[in-house]
Motif scaffolding. Structure first.
Motif, PDB file in Angstrom:
ATOM      1  N   CYS A  79       4.399  36.965  51.040  1.00  0.00           N
ATOM      2  CA  CYS A  79       3.120  37.359  50.951  1.00  0.00           C
ATOM      3  C   CYS A  79       2.600  37.128  49.499  1.00  0.00           C
ATOM      4  CB  CYS A  79       2.739  38.969  51.509  1.00  0.00           C
ATOM      5  SG  CYS A  79       2.894  39.088  53.378  1.00  0.00           S
TER       6      CYS A  79
ATOM      7  N   ASP B 251       2.680  33.591  48.879  1.00  0.00           N
ATOM      8  CA  ASP B 251       1.384  32.820  49.721  1.00  0.00           C
ATOM      9  C   ASP B 251       0.078  32.746  48.918  1.00  0.00           C
ATOM     10  OD1 ASP B 251       3.229  31.966  51.546  1.00  0.00           O
ATOM     11  OD2 ASP B 251       2.796  33.317  53.235  1.00  0.00           O
TER      12      ASP B 251
ATOM     13  N   ARG C 174      -2.775  41.307  47.820  1.00  0.00           N
ATOM     14  CA  ARG C 174      -1.194  40.724  47.991  1.00  0.00           C
ATOM     15  C   ARG C 174      -0.109  41.507  47.026  1.00  0.00           C
ATOM     16  NH1 ARG C 174      -0.492  36.319  51.460  1.00  0.00           N
ATOM     17  NH2 ARG C 174      -2.571  35.469  52.056  1.00  0.00           N
TER      18      ARG C 174
ATOM     19  N   ASP D 115      -0.816  39.777  57.382  1.00  0.00           N
ATOM     20  CA  ASP D 115       0.132  38.625  57.008  1.00  0.00           C
ATOM     21  C   ASP D 115       1.420  39.255  57.072  1.00  0.00           C
ATOM     22  OD1 ASP D 115       1.354  36.285  56.053  1.00  0.00           O
ATOM     23  OD2 ASP D 115       0.416  36.321  54.176  1.00  0.00           O
TER      24      ASP D 115
ATOM     25  N   LYS E 194       4.597  38.453  59.457  1.00  0.00           N
ATOM     26  CA  LYS E 194       6.092  37.897  59.055  1.00  0.00           C
ATOM     27  C   LYS E 194       7.129  39.020  59.049  1.00  0.00           C
ATOM     28  CE  LYS E 194       4.683  35.373  54.829  1.00  0.00           C
ATOM     29  NZ  LYS E 194       3.329  34.941  55.159  1.00  0.00           N
TER      30      LYS E 194
END
Lengths: 325, 325
Positions: A195, A198, B180, B242, B246
């Motif tokens: 993550c 990304d 993130r 996200d 995943k």
């Protein structure tokens, strides 16, 4: 002091060899890795072929320590069954149910008690091994209802000699616990690292302590992480499902009410329990290994978060944390 | 050197006050916390009431630094609008969109450029503050299309004086990135800590490095974590989605094929990119702050993972990582 034959001379096996030697044991090893073999020999340790090492173990009634990744266990066990079929055997592989199954399948005549030292670094191979890797660490030695107490004691003595404390638990309890505190952390670290990456160079350039801490174990070699996690599939699936449920609940609360209060407070309390158990006062209990309830009593030590710290004759001396919650 | 008025004297605000003083700036502060106020005064720093501190900032054209948790920002901004409505203003709050909205709402006449130093510890309060907390750290100073360049430069000069490097990015890019690499790590750490604690004393007794690393930030005060994470709700929701995707993919692969290969390899690659960007060679670029494209050029530095490391007159000197992927 019983001699020790270590099969596999990577980080963990190498450290067992070094620590047992430092404790005054006669030690030798074997490994399929030329790099590890050469490095161990260059450091002055006796390294033989697998067959020679196991033959010597049979001759000297040594404790054989399996220190190879799970996928290699069956093949080594077949050699053990050929050359040293009745040896005292333990292992340092990270899952205990699958190794016990493999022993029952491939080397059923050995006197076996599985083990798992809870120590490591992100480096690997003999060159990363040290004699003090296990100092103060927890070292599981499996105490299932049918475990041979002679084998259990031999593995536990090795753990104590390596500077560790012995946690006696069933294989199932071990595998469920390490799924939560070792394998799930690796899976979550992988998800977090993906993550973050990304988010591109900006995100990584801004990454500070929380991302660095949370992804550190992804510096380990993927093959080792995979062998460890995939080998514990049923227990890890249960742990991942637990995490998915909790992360989904956090998502739902954040989306609907804007609050992460329940998630963060539970996490804070969980971390506090980790700190508590590490700093807790302990009470001392003893287990008479000649008693008929020895295995039950050992299991009770483990499930309470306790550790066997020494032996006096046939008496195991354990410390149990005194917890407030 | 421009004087600095810091509102809020906890870990971050206190460290700004100390670092700016150590750089030779005239500094003073204010805080609603009696404990922090007493401790700062006892350490020899000038601490005034909020009104007095802001009045002095207006009189001396000081840079005002908001260093209070997000929930307290609006109230402080109303006092800024009352007492120092045209001041140079920055902040060190961990989200940038919501603070910019609050400034537009409550103190629209200030000359404002938001900021966020990427540094911290799990301790909090003045007593944890140090003059070198920001040394070598990234310090975001928001460069949106409508950012006042005088305010941007004032905030960037403070960051450089505190030993940090300046990352110029838009508020939206900042908030997406920190979701993130800072807020998602806290949410995952909370989930992991809960999953571990649910394993009882045995699991916690076996916890080693991966669980300790992965839960460390849960030692922070929940209120601070909540203010930080909840304040970045839209961007954090996207990051959590996200992660859920995943983690769900990992779960599916483990259940169906027994393999975590894609998950672990992507995580390993992500961690490698973090290590790469930290050790990368850099190339030097300059941005003329008097040029018509200055904001665009600054944004380009940030999005490439670059940092402004110094100023020469009106020229910003930046370093960009040279990345292989």
């Amino acid at each position: 002091m019983r001699s020790v034959c270590v099969i596999g001379l990577g980080l963990i096996g190498g450290s067992v060899l070094r620590a047992a030697a430092a404790a005054g044991r006669t030690v030798w090893g074997a490994t399929g890795s030329t790099a590890d073999s050469d490095a161990a020999a260059a450091d002055g340790f006796a390294v033989a072929s697998m067959t020679e090492a196991l033959k010597r173990a049979a001759d000297e009634d040594a404790l054989v320590v399996l220190a190879v990744p799970l996928p290699a266990v069956d093949e080594v066990l077949r050699q053990v069954a050929d050359v040293a079929p009745h040896c005292l055997l333990t292992d340092v592989v990270s899952v205990k149910g699958p190794v016990a199954d493999a022993v029952a399948r491939s080397a059923p005549e050995t006197r076996f008690a599985g083990g798992h030292p809870m120590a490591g670094t992100s480096a690997s191979g003999w060159s990363a091994s040290t004699a003090d890797l296990f100092r103060g660490a927890a070292w599981v030695v499996v105490a299932d209802d049918d475990t041979d107490l002679t084998a259990w004691r031999a593995a536990a003595d090795l753990a104590i000699d390596c500077g560790a404390h012995v946690v006696p638990v069933t294989a199932d309890e071990h595998d469920a616990a390490v799924a939560r505190i070792s394998h799930l952390p690796h899976v979550l670290a992988a998800v977090l690292a993906s993550c973050g990456a990304d988010g591109g160079p900006l995100a990584l350039a801004l990454a500070a302590g929380s991302f660095g801490d949370g992804t550190r174990v992804m510096g380990s070699r993927p093959e080792l992480v995979l062998a460890m996690c995939e080998g514990n599939r049923p227990a890890l699936l249960a742990a991942v499902d637990d995490a998915l449920g909790k992360l989904g609940a956090a998502r739902g609360a954040l989306a609907s009410t804007g609050s992460l209060g329940a998630t963060i407070r539970a996490g804070h309390a969980g971390r506090a329990k980790l700190v508590d158990i590490r700093s807790a006062d302990t009470e001392r209990v003893t287990v008479d290994l000649t008693g008929r309830d020895a295995i039950d009593e050992l299991q009770l030590v483990g499930v309470q978060g306790g550790r066997v710290v020494a032996f006096t004759g046939d008496i195991a001396i354990a410390e149990l944390p005194v917890l407030e919650h």
